[in-house]
Write a protein that holds these residues in place. Sequence first.
Motif, PDB file in Angstrom:
ATOM      1  N   MET A   1       0.856  -1.181   0.000  1.00 46.45           N
ATOM      2  CA  MET A   1       0.000   0.000   0.000  1.00 46.45           C
ATOM      3  C   MET A   1       0.891   1.229   0.000  1.00 46.45           C
ATOM      4  O   MET A   1       1.763   1.376   0.846  1.00 46.45           O
ATOM      5  N   LEU A   2       0.668   2.092  -0.978  1.00 45.97           N
ATOM      6  CA  LEU A   2       1.442   3.311  -1.138  1.00 45.97           C
ATOM      7  C   LEU A   2       0.530   4.517  -1.050  1.00 45.97           C
ATOM      8  O   LEU A   2      -0.683   4.410  -1.200  1.00 45.97           O
ATOM      9  N   GLY A   3       1.141   5.673  -0.833  1.00 42.55           N
ATOM     10  CA  GLY A   3       0.380   6.914  -0.831  1.00 42.55           C
ATOM     11  C   GLY A   3       1.179   7.998  -0.159  1.00 42.55           C
ATOM     12  O   GLY A   3       2.060   7.730   0.660  1.00 42.55           O
ATOM     13  N   PRO A   4       0.897   9.250  -0.491  1.00 44.38           N
ATOM     14  CA  PRO A   4       1.584  10.356   0.178  1.00 44.38           C
ATOM     15  C   PRO A   4       1.229  10.400   1.661  1.00 44.38           C
ATOM     16  O   PRO A   4       0.246   9.783   2.098  1.00 44.38           O
ATOM     17  N   SER A   5       2.026  11.115   2.439  1.00 40.40           N
ATOM     18  CA  SER A   5       1.741  11.264   3.867  1.00 40.40           C
ATOM     19  C   SER A   5       0.344  11.856   4.047  1.00 40.40           C
ATOM     20  O   SER A   5      -0.023  12.820   3.362  1.00 40.40           O
ATOM     21  N   GLY A   6      -0.440  11.270   4.959  1.00 46.00           N
ATOM     22  CA  GLY A   6      -1.790  11.744   5.204  1.00 46.00           C
ATOM     23  C   GLY A   6      -2.830  11.185   4.249  1.00 46.00           C
ATOM     24  O   GLY A   6      -3.991  11.590   4.296  1.00 46.00           O
ATOM     25  N   SER A   7      -2.431  10.237   3.399  1.00 45.08           N
ATOM     26  CA  SER A   7      -3.373   9.683   2.414  1.00 45.08           C
ATOM     27  C   SER A   7      -4.317   8.659   3.016  1.00 45.08           C
ATOM     28  O   SER A   7      -5.320   8.297   2.393  1.00 45.08           O
ATOM     29  N   GLY A   8      -4.004   8.161   4.215  1.00 49.88           N
ATOM     30  CA  GLY A   8      -4.873   7.193   4.858  1.00 49.88           C
ATOM     31  C   GLY A   8      -4.289   5.802   4.976  1.00 49.88           C
ATOM     32  O   GLY A   8      -4.980   4.869   5.413  1.00 49.88           O
ATOM     33  N   LYS A   9      -3.004   5.633   4.642  1.00 47.38           N
ATOM     34  CA  LYS A   9      -2.382   4.308   4.693  1.00 47.38           C
ATOM     35  C   LYS A   9      -2.416   3.726   6.098  1.00 47.38           C
ATOM     36  O   LYS A   9      -2.852   2.591   6.313  1.00 47.38           O
ATOM     37  N   SER A  10      -1.913   4.507   7.067  1.00 45.21           N
ATOM     38  CA  SER A  10      -1.869   4.011   8.440  1.00 45.21           C
ATOM     39  C   SER A  10      -3.263   3.799   9.004  1.00 45.21           C
ATOM     40  O   SER A  10      -3.513   2.832   9.733  1.00 45.21           O
ATOM     41  N   THR A  11      -4.200   4.683   8.655  1.00 48.90           N
ATOM     42  CA  THR A  11      -5.573   4.524   9.142  1.00 48.90           C
ATOM     43  C   THR A  11      -6.184   3.244   8.601  1.00 48.90           C
ATOM     44  O   THR A  11      -6.848   2.495   9.343  1.00 48.90           O
ATOM     45  N   LEU A  12      -5.950   2.953   7.325  1.00 52.82           N
ATOM     46  CA  LEU A  12      -6.459   1.714   6.756  1.00 52.82           C
ATOM     47  C   LEU A  12      -5.813   0.503   7.425  1.00 52.82           C
ATOM     48  O   LEU A  12      -6.474  -0.494   7.720  1.00 52.82           O
ATOM     49  N   GLY A  13      -4.509   0.618   7.700  1.00 49.73           N
ATOM     50  CA  GLY A  13      -3.835  -0.451   8.423  1.00 49.73           C
ATOM     51  C   GLY A  13      -4.412  -0.646   9.813  1.00 49.73           C
ATOM     52  O   GLY A  13      -4.579  -1.774  10.286  1.00 49.73           O
ATOM     53  N   HIS A  14      -4.752   0.459  10.490  1.00 50.93           N
ATOM     54  CA  HIS A  14      -5.356   0.370  11.824  1.00 50.93           C
ATOM     55  C   HIS A  14      -6.745  -0.261  11.778  1.00 50.93           C
ATOM     56  O   HIS A  14      -7.169  -0.908  12.740  1.00 50.93           O
ATOM     57  N   CYS A  15      -7.442  -0.074  10.667  1.00 52.87           N
ATOM     58  CA  CYS A  15      -8.737  -0.749  10.512  1.00 52.87           C
ATOM     59  C   CYS A  15      -8.536  -2.256  10.403  1.00 52.87           C
ATOM     60  O   CYS A  15      -9.284  -3.045  10.998  1.00 52.87           O
ATOM     61  N   VAL A  16      -7.514  -2.651   9.658  1.00 50.47           N
ATOM     62  CA  VAL A  16      -7.262  -4.080   9.443  1.00 50.47           C
ATOM     63  C   VAL A  16      -6.840  -4.774  10.740  1.00 50.47           C
ATOM     64  O   VAL A  16      -7.280  -5.888  11.023  1.00 50.47           O
TER      65      VAL A  16
END
Length: 547
Positions: A1-16
């Motif tokens: 999973m890629l994306g600029p800072s603040g794109s939601g990567k970590s939030t999506l990971g926290h959902c998982v």
Amino acid sequence: MLGPSGSGKSTLGHCVNGLVPAVFPGAITGSLFIGGENARDLDIFSISKKVGTVLQDTDGQFVGQSAGEDIAFALENDCVSPGEMRRRVKEAADLVRFDESLSRSPAELSGGQKQRVSLAGVLVDDVEILLFDEPLANLDPAAGREAIDIIDRLNREQGKTVIIIEHRLEDVLYRRVDRIILLDAGRIAADLPPRLMLAAPLLREAGIREPLYITALRRAGIEIHGNPESVETISFDAERLRAWASAAAKRPETEGKTPGGTAPLLEIRSLFFDYAEAENETGGGTDERRRALSGVDFTVARGSITALAGKNGAGKSTLAGVIAGFYRPARGAVFFEGADLAPLSIRERAEKIGFVMQNPNHMISFPRIYDEAALGLRSRGIGEREVTERVYDAFKICGLYPYRNWPVSALSYGMKKRLTIASILVLGPRLVILDEPTAGQDLRHYREIMEFLRALQRGRDLTLLLITHDMHVMLEYADNAVVLADGKLIAAAPPEEILTDDGIIEKARLKRTSLYDLAVRAGETGSRDFVIACIRAERENAGREEP
């Protein structure tokens, strides 16, 4: 999973992994299924038996006093018998090829070893999904390759489903990846196999760094054929690429490096440093010592940018600590502007030398980010109006201005990194030592930070010493590179010379740049000049485009 800072990567990971909503509450719509079960019906403990998470900041994941205790933590909570626990801990350690003694303290381990222990602590539960949050951010290139090897082997041999959140795409693609999910502004911008993702301009448009060889081909206006996942599988017009590189090498450089003068600002003279290994029984000294630096000797020119490179545990951070005054050398000396720094305290050295540590959590003292950045200025008695102006200027450059009133606890690891850089830059030191300044940064923030640092170097007579594992930082921004291996100096030369020397690369566990491999594929005999031409083109375009 890629994306600029603040794109939601970590939030999506926290959902998982269940941290959303168990730890980070909020309004949730839609569905998330893990192994066919609705995550809404599972508590965080149940999810932890299915999803194992390895954090970017491995220090924040340790709970045991030894590697073995840390791996066994989940088993202790499950009341597993001691005999069974020892067997499973050993099996997990073997899976990640952790060959060190399980009795070693986490503080004694290198970054790569810490990551293996963290991964083993997840594997003892036999989870189905492994979630990695920027596993390469703090690893040297060789350790990064080893980490990807382990992750790939767990996927192939153990059947683990793997999700990797990472900015360093080229390093992840060292092994097979099934798909790349690109996030932007909280939405999935693309979900494609690597072959299709790399062939399109999606990554560059989203502010993600492409593999260097792809960027070089795009700069040359050469159409990409074949499979772009590696230099070995890509097809291109080699003759046209050679012609482009030759023209780029001859063109006057307008946006390149600006080396400082020849006058030395910092001189390291025959430096030795030993860590105490164990206290003796009387507590009056030490019985054993481990040599961390052995006869290190080099010079940093005034107004230059110098990269300090080498594998994890080579002595880079120790050397920086000696320069800043955190440690006293056993022998040798550090001179600044011709004067020995030995008589100066840490506070007195801080008037000349700023130090940004690798782990931002080790530097942050205040709950609000504005107060953290203002601390050094306030302690010097500077008026609040000027404090605000200087802090806000630093925040704008480091991408933190929208969050200026946020609590530190709400920042990601990468944002904390930018906060510590801003906190030092506002003070205006003559020399700034930055330990991994670009780790965990997307391309836009990487550019903003490095261009800001280069602007300071040029406009304010600032000298920079960058401790880095990022070969691109070395090539694009450093005037010179100093390479350590096992506490000894093995090279001090321009980066393009070091990163085209296989002997130095192997000894220091660096990584041969893919531009070098591209030059070989193109039949270019002057690989060093080819690398210089590609990096020059990248620098010239960096200032004219929005990543």
